[in-house]
Scaffold this active site. Structure first.
Site, mmCIF file in Angstrom:
data_model
loop_
_atom_site.group_PDB
_atom_site.id
_atom_site.type_symbol
_atom_site.label_atom_id
_atom_site.label_comp_id
_atom_site.label_asym_id
_atom_site.label_seq_id
_atom_site.Cartn_x
_atom_site.Cartn_y
_atom_site.Cartn_z
ATOM 1 N N CYS A 145 -10.144 -5.520 0.779
ATOM 2 C CA CYS A 145 -11.319 -4.675 1.007
ATOM 3 C C CYS A 145 -12.252 -4.747 -0.205
ATOM 4 O O CYS A 145 -11.882 -5.280 -1.258
ATOM 5 C CB CYS A 145 -10.875 -3.232 1.245
ATOM 6 S SG CYS A 145 -10.334 -2.417 -0.263
ATOM 7 N N HIS B 177 -3.820 0.568 -3.040
ATOM 8 C CA HIS B 177 -3.878 -0.621 -2.188
ATOM 9 C C HIS B 177 -2.844 -1.641 -2.671
ATOM 10 O O HIS B 177 -2.486 -1.659 -3.853
ATOM 11 C CB HIS B 177 -5.279 -1.217 -2.213
ATOM 12 C CG HIS B 177 -6.267 -0.375 -1.449
ATOM 13 N ND1 HIS B 177 -7.279 -0.908 -0.692
ATOM 14 C CD2 HIS B 177 -6.363 0.977 -1.317
ATOM 15 C CE1 HIS B 177 -7.958 0.073 -0.131
ATOM 16 N NE2 HIS B 177 -7.440 1.230 -0.499
ATOM 17 N N GLU C 31 -3.006 -4.717 -3.292
ATOM 18 C CA GLU C 31 -3.474 -5.605 -4.366
ATOM 19 C C GLU C 31 -3.386 -4.888 -5.719
ATOM 20 O O GLU C 31 -2.940 -5.455 -6.722
ATOM 21 C CB GLU C 31 -4.935 -6.015 -4.121
ATOM 22 C CG GLU C 31 -5.179 -6.812 -2.860
ATOM 23 C CD GLU C 31 -5.363 -5.967 -1.589
ATOM 24 O OE1 GLU C 31 -4.797 -4.851 -1.506
ATOM 25 O OE2 GLU C 31 -6.057 -6.444 -0.682
ATOM 26 N N CYS D 80 -10.766 -3.414 -3.463
ATOM 27 C CA CYS D 80 -9.826 -4.302 -4.151
ATOM 28 C C CYS D 80 -10.549 -5.473 -4.809
ATOM 29 O O CYS D 80 -10.161 -5.920 -5.891
ATOM 30 C CB CYS D 80 -8.773 -4.838 -3.181
ATOM 31 S SG CYS D 80 -7.581 -3.569 -2.737
ATOM 32 N N ASN E 294 0.829 -1.209 0.000
ATOM 33 C CA ASN E 294 0.000 0.000 0.000
ATOM 34 C C ASN E 294 0.864 1.259 0.000
ATOM 35 O O ASN E 294 1.945 1.306 0.602
ATOM 36 C CB ASN E 294 -0.992 -0.001 1.164
ATOM 37 C CG ASN E 294 -0.350 -0.165 2.520
ATOM 38 O OD1 ASN E 294 0.618 -0.894 2.685
ATOM 39 N ND2 ASN E 294 -0.890 0.524 3.505
ATOM 40 N N ILE E 295 0.343 2.279 -0.686
ATOM 41 C CA ILE E 295 1.054 3.563 -0.786
ATOM 42 C C ILE E 295 0.066 4.675 -0.477
ATOM 43 O O ILE E 295 -0.988 4.779 -1.122
ATOM 44 C CB ILE E 295 1.655 3.729 -2.183
ATOM 45 C CG1 ILE E 295 2.677 2.616 -2.364
ATOM 46 C CG2 ILE E 295 2.282 5.114 -2.349
ATOM 47 C CD1 ILE E 295 3.596 2.750 -3.478
HETATM 48 N N1 THU Z 1 -5.215 -1.502 2.370
HETATM 49 C C1 THU Z 1 -4.735 -2.284 1.360
HETATM 50 O O1 THU Z 1 -3.633 -2.051 0.844
HETATM 51 N N2 THU Z 1 -5.506 -3.309 0.912
HETATM 52 C C2 THU Z 1 -6.754 -3.593 1.406
HETATM 53 O O2 THU Z 1 -7.550 -4.225 0.760
HETATM 54 C C3 THU Z 1 -7.086 -3.057 2.744
HETATM 55 C C4 THU Z 1 -6.514 -1.704 2.976
HETATM 56 C C5 THU Z 1 -4.399 -0.350 2.782
HETATM 57 C C6 THU Z 1 -4.949 0.972 2.282
HETATM 58 C C7 THU Z 1 -4.428 1.940 3.313
HETATM 59 O O3 THU Z 1 -3.119 2.316 2.925
HETATM 60 C C8 THU Z 1 -4.343 1.134 4.590
HETATM 61 O O4 THU Z 1 -4.353 -0.247 4.202
HETATM 62 C C9 THU Z 1 -5.484 1.381 5.556
HETATM 63 O O5 THU Z 1 -6.696 1.160 4.944
HETATM 64 ZN ZN ZN Z 2 -8.181 -2.733 -0.840
#
Ligand code: THU
Ligand code: ZN
Length: 297
Positions: A128, A101, A103, A131, A88-89
């Site tokens: 989530c 995200h 994914e 995604c 995640n960024i």
């Molecule tokens: N996040 C993801 O990278 N993937 C998901 O499906 C759940 C959430 C990240 C997004 C954000 O940077 C952090 O987690 C909090 O939501």
């Molecule tokens: Zn997500």
């Protein structure tokens, strides 16, 4: 080995750590080819599942999460058998909708590397809704196997029953299926424009027809690109600036070294990404965003 992996490597079994250290050199950007994966399996005796969940510790280290401090790693396996990491960024000081995200990051990594589909994805946290929707845009999206820790692998179809997708809008050529929408622009001498045109022609925008791409050029001449990837549900679309920034982060580059930033978009699109791209860029760099509107060939 890159500093960002030092803490994570200490969490891995010693024989895996020994095999990985030489691979995590300065050039490493989250990609292992099928042969490297086969060698890791053979040298460590781990099962594929054990190896992939261990490697998520490395994928997580690619994250930039100054807001949540929550680190998500994902690894997508392409049709070729190569694996692509993402994390995640979050863009410092910018609206949360600019976030990438894990994914999306891993899948865009595979797409930029020329893969034509994803078979499996490993994630250290449950995907989530956004995604699940993003993955439902892919070729055979419903069939992608989702692997989570301590959970039986299930398809995306299981995680997103009765999903809404491209077919509902009459789109039969989904994300990652190779399609080319050639674009043309007068200035043929600028390599940055040529690179951006190439990526824009491979972008996926069946809904707005805004075929577009971003290229970031660093002080040493290296470039990092992102293509627009739309989504049938619109909001989970991935912006080309975010994809380029994710690539830059994956390659362990510093935002301070960005020298030029360029957005190329098609003249026939029903929208423009100029403002959203500038806003995202401003979070990491003061360079102005160059903008080219290109004509379809
Ligand atoms: N996040 C993801 O990278 N993937 C998901 O499906 C759940 C959430 C990240 C997004 C954000 O940077 C952090 O987690 C909090 O939501
Ligand atoms: Zn997500």
């Amino acid at each position: 080995m890159q500093d960002r992996f030092i803490k994570q490597i200490s969490l891995l079994p010693a024989d895996l750590a020994n095999e990985l250290v030489p691979l995590l050199n300065q050039q490493f950007s989250g990609h292992l080819d099928a042969q490297q994966v086969a060698t890791l399996l053979q040298k460590t005796g781990l099962t594929k599942a054990e190896l992939m969940f261990q490697l998520l510790n490395i994928a997580k280290a690619l994250a930039l999460a100054p807001i949540s401090h929550f680190y998500v790693g994902a690894i997508a396996e392409g049709n070729s058998g190569d694996i692509y990491m993402g994390a995640n960024i979050e863009l410092p000081g910018r609206a949360l909708c600019h976030s990438v995200h894990a994914e999306q990051h891993a899948i865009s990594h595979a797409w930029l590397s020329g893969e034509s589909g994803i078979r499996d994805i490993w994630i250290n946290a449950t995907p989530c809704g956004h995604c699940r929707q993003f993955m439902n845009e892919l070729v055979d999206g419903g069939k992608i196997n989702i692997h989570l820790p301590d959970t039986k692998a299930q398809t995306l179809q299981h995680y997103l029953p009765n999903g809404f997708g491209p077919k509902d809008l009459g789109i039969l050529q989904p994300l990652m299926q190779k399609q080319q929408h050639e674009l043309y622009c007068e200035d043929h001498n600028d390599p940055l424009i040529i690179e951006a045109l190439d990526h824009a022609s491979l972008s996926y925008s069946p809904y707005s027809h805004n075929h577009s791409a971003v290229v970031l050029e660093m002080a040493d001449g290296r470039t990092y690109s992102g293509r627009y990837a739309e989504n049938a549900a619109f909001n989970p679309s991935m912006m080309p600036m975010q994809m380029a920034i994710a690539s830059l982060v994956r390659h362990n580059q510093s935002f301070a070294d960005i020298k030029r930033a360029l957005l190329v978009e098609s003249s026939v699109g029903e929208l423009s990404l100029i403002d959203v791209s500038s806003d995202a860029l401003l979070s990491v760099s003061a360079v102005p965003l160059e903008h080219i509107v290109a004509e379809p060939v």
